[in-house]
Design a protein around this motif. Structure first.
Motif, mmCIF file in Angstrom:
data_model
loop_
_atom_site.group_PDB
_atom_site.id
_atom_site.type_symbol
_atom_site.label_atom_id
_atom_site.label_comp_id
_atom_site.label_asym_id
_atom_site.label_seq_id
_atom_site.Cartn_x
_atom_site.Cartn_y
_atom_site.Cartn_z
ATOM 1 N N ILE A 41 -0.020 -29.589 14.299
ATOM 2 C CA ILE A 41 -0.049 -30.076 12.919
ATOM 3 C C ILE A 41 0.546 -29.031 11.977
ATOM 4 N N GLN A 42 0.197 -27.756 12.181
ATOM 5 C CA GLN A 42 0.740 -26.701 11.336
ATOM 6 C C GLN A 42 2.255 -26.576 11.521
ATOM 7 N N PHE A 43 2.722 -26.656 12.755
ATOM 8 C CA PHE A 43 4.154 -26.590 13.032
ATOM 9 C C PHE A 43 4.886 -27.727 12.317
ATOM 10 N N LEU A 44 4.311 -28.923 12.385
ATOM 11 C CA LEU A 44 4.935 -30.073 11.733
ATOM 12 C C LEU A 44 4.904 -29.948 10.212
ATOM 13 N N LEU A 45 3.848 -29.379 9.659
ATOM 14 C CA LEU A 45 3.795 -29.176 8.208
ATOM 15 C C LEU A 45 4.838 -28.159 7.746
ATOM 16 N N VAL A 46 4.934 -27.038 8.459
ATOM 17 C CA VAL A 46 5.968 -26.045 8.126
ATOM 18 C C VAL A 46 7.340 -26.700 8.242
ATOM 19 N N GLY A 47 7.562 -27.390 9.343
ATOM 20 C CA GLY A 47 8.841 -28.060 9.559
ATOM 21 C C GLY A 47 9.136 -29.116 8.511
ATOM 22 N N GLY A 48 8.106 -29.846 8.086
ATOM 23 C CA GLY A 48 8.292 -30.892 7.077
ATOM 24 C C GLY A 48 8.729 -30.335 5.734
ATOM 25 N N VAL A 49 8.083 -29.261 5.314
ATOM 26 C CA VAL A 49 8.456 -28.627 4.044
ATOM 27 C C VAL A 49 9.879 -28.076 4.126
ATOM 28 N N VAL A 50 10.176 -27.389 5.215
ATOM 29 C CA VAL A 50 11.509 -26.807 5.370
ATOM 30 C C VAL A 50 12.559 -27.913 5.528
ATOM 31 N N PHE A 51 12.204 -29.006 6.191
ATOM 32 C CA PHE A 51 13.107 -30.154 6.326
ATOM 33 C C PHE A 51 13.502 -30.687 4.950
ATOM 34 N N LEU A 52 12.525 -30.833 4.065
ATOM 35 C CA LEU A 52 12.820 -31.330 2.717
ATOM 36 C C LEU A 52 13.739 -30.364 1.965
ATOM 37 N N LEU A 53 13.494 -29.066 2.104
ATOM 38 C CA LEU A 53 14.367 -28.082 1.458
ATOM 39 C C LEU A 53 15.777 -28.113 2.045
ATOM 40 N N ASP A 54 15.873 -28.203 3.367
ATOM 41 C CA ASP A 54 17.170 -28.268 4.040
ATOM 42 C C ASP A 54 17.951 -29.498 3.576
ATOM 43 N N THR A 55 17.278 -30.623 3.517
ATOM 44 C CA THR A 55 17.919 -31.873 3.096
ATOM 45 C C THR A 55 18.416 -31.764 1.654
ATOM 46 N N ALA A 56 17.578 -31.234 0.779
ATOM 47 C CA ALA A 56 17.967 -31.095 -0.629
ATOM 48 C C ALA A 56 19.155 -30.148 -0.781
ATOM 49 N N MET A 57 19.095 -28.999 -0.092
ATOM 50 C CA MET A 57 20.202 -28.040 -0.194
ATOM 51 C C MET A 57 21.504 -28.634 0.330
ATOM 52 N N TYR A 58 21.446 -29.310 1.488
ATOM 53 C CA TYR A 58 22.657 -29.895 2.067
ATOM 54 C C TYR A 58 23.259 -30.936 1.122
ATOM 55 N N ASN A 59 22.424 -31.816 0.601
ATOM 56 C CA ASN A 59 22.930 -32.862 -0.278
ATOM 57 C C ASN A 59 23.505 -32.297 -1.572
ATOM 58 N N LEU A 60 22.903 -31.239 -2.095
ATOM 59 C CA LEU A 60 23.465 -30.599 -3.290
ATOM 60 C C LEU A 60 24.819 -29.972 -2.995
ATOM 61 N N LEU A 61 24.936 -29.301 -1.860
ATOM 62 C CA LEU A 61 26.206 -28.647 -1.519
ATOM 63 C C LEU A 61 27.326 -29.641 -1.220
ATOM 64 N N VAL A 62 27.006 -30.721 -0.527
ATOM 65 C CA VAL A 62 28.038 -31.639 -0.048
ATOM 66 C C VAL A 62 28.296 -32.815 -0.998
ATOM 67 N N PHE A 63 27.288 -33.267 -1.701
ATOM 68 C CA PHE A 63 27.453 -34.496 -2.480
ATOM 69 C C PHE A 63 27.246 -34.352 -3.985
ATOM 70 N N TRP A 64 27.029 -33.137 -4.477
ATOM 71 C CA TRP A 64 26.827 -32.958 -5.913
ATOM 72 C C TRP A 64 27.777 -31.913 -6.454
ATOM 73 N N SER A 65 28.435 -32.254 -7.520
ATOM 74 C CA SER A 65 29.360 -31.331 -8.181
ATOM 75 C C SER A 65 28.792 -31.014 -9.563
ATOM 76 N N PRO A 66 28.758 -29.736 -9.932
ATOM 77 C CA PRO A 66 28.235 -29.392 -11.263
ATOM 78 C C PRO A 66 28.993 -30.068 -12.403
ATOM 79 N N SER A 67 30.270 -30.315 -12.201
ATOM 80 C CA SER A 67 31.068 -30.919 -13.280
ATOM 81 C C SER A 67 31.099 -32.440 -13.234
ATOM 82 N N HIS A 68 30.939 -33.041 -12.032
ATOM 83 C CA HIS A 68 31.066 -34.494 -11.911
ATOM 84 C C HIS A 68 29.783 -35.202 -11.489
ATOM 85 N N GLY A 69 28.766 -34.477 -11.176
ATOM 86 C CA GLY A 69 27.518 -35.112 -10.734
ATOM 87 C C GLY A 69 27.608 -35.524 -9.272
ATOM 88 N N TRP A 70 26.922 -36.605 -8.937
ATOM 89 C CA TRP A 70 26.852 -37.065 -7.540
ATOM 90 C C TRP A 70 28.142 -37.746 -7.108
#
Length: 176
Positions: A41-70
């Motif tokens: 359960i602890q492993f999955l909780l750590v992984g879940g939090v990090v998964f959400l951060l990884d997903t957010a970072m990836y989507n910001l880098l690949v699909f969001w532009s500071p000048s044009h948005g999404w």
């Protein structure tokens, strides 16, 4: 006169007792569940939090532009590089969470050894995750937000997390 059977007062009924094999199997199963449930359960909780951060970072880098948005982000043309960056950050956070919390009760005799094995395991796991994303992008030709998140983030994460869970407990944070 009807015949009525009455129990013999001298006969003693013995309750059915489980055999020693079934008792020991039940005890072993219960002990195994107690031993593995908390760290899982602890492993999955750590992984879940990090998964959400990884997903957010990836989507910001690949699909969001500071000048044009999404839409098309700064690293849209280099999704594998973006994924390597997010995996590197996620791996550092995963190490800290698992070392300090999930497997915090285990001895820490060889921190250098533990970190080196952690890096090796994560390089292999990252390769598994990048393979899922690369297959979707370069073999199937899919480059949408949904395709990247299903292949690289969801499927890749399930495959790499399964690999990590097995290897962390055995190699990176062993009991002895």
């Amino acid at each position: 006169m009807p015949c009525v059977l009455t129990p013999d007062p001298t006969a003693q009924e013995t309750p059915a007792r489980p055999t020693s094999t079934s008792t020991s199997l039940r005890d072993r199963s219960s002990a195994m569940l107690r031993e593995h449930l908390r760290p899982t359960i602890q492993f999955l909780l750590v992984g879940g939090v990090v998964f959400l951060l990884d997903t957010a970072m990836y989507n910001l880098l690949v699909f969001w532009s500071p000048s044009h948005g999404w839409g098309t982000g700064l690293m849209h043309g280099t999704p594998l590089t973006a994924k390597v960056l997010t995996i590197a950050v996620a791996s550092c956070l995963t190490y800290l969470g698992n070392r300090l919390w999930t497997f915090g009760d285990r001895p820490r005799p060889g921190t250098t050894r533990s970190i080196m094995l952690f890096i090796l395991v994560n390089l292999i796991a990252a390769g598994l995750q990048l393979s899922c994303l690369g297959f979707s992008r370069y073999v199937l030709g899919l480059d949408s937000v949904l395709a990247d998140n299903i292949s690289g983030t969801l499927i890749g994460q399930v495959v790499s997390t399964s690999f990590r869970y097995v290897t962390y407990g055995r190699l990176v944070f062993p009991k002895h």
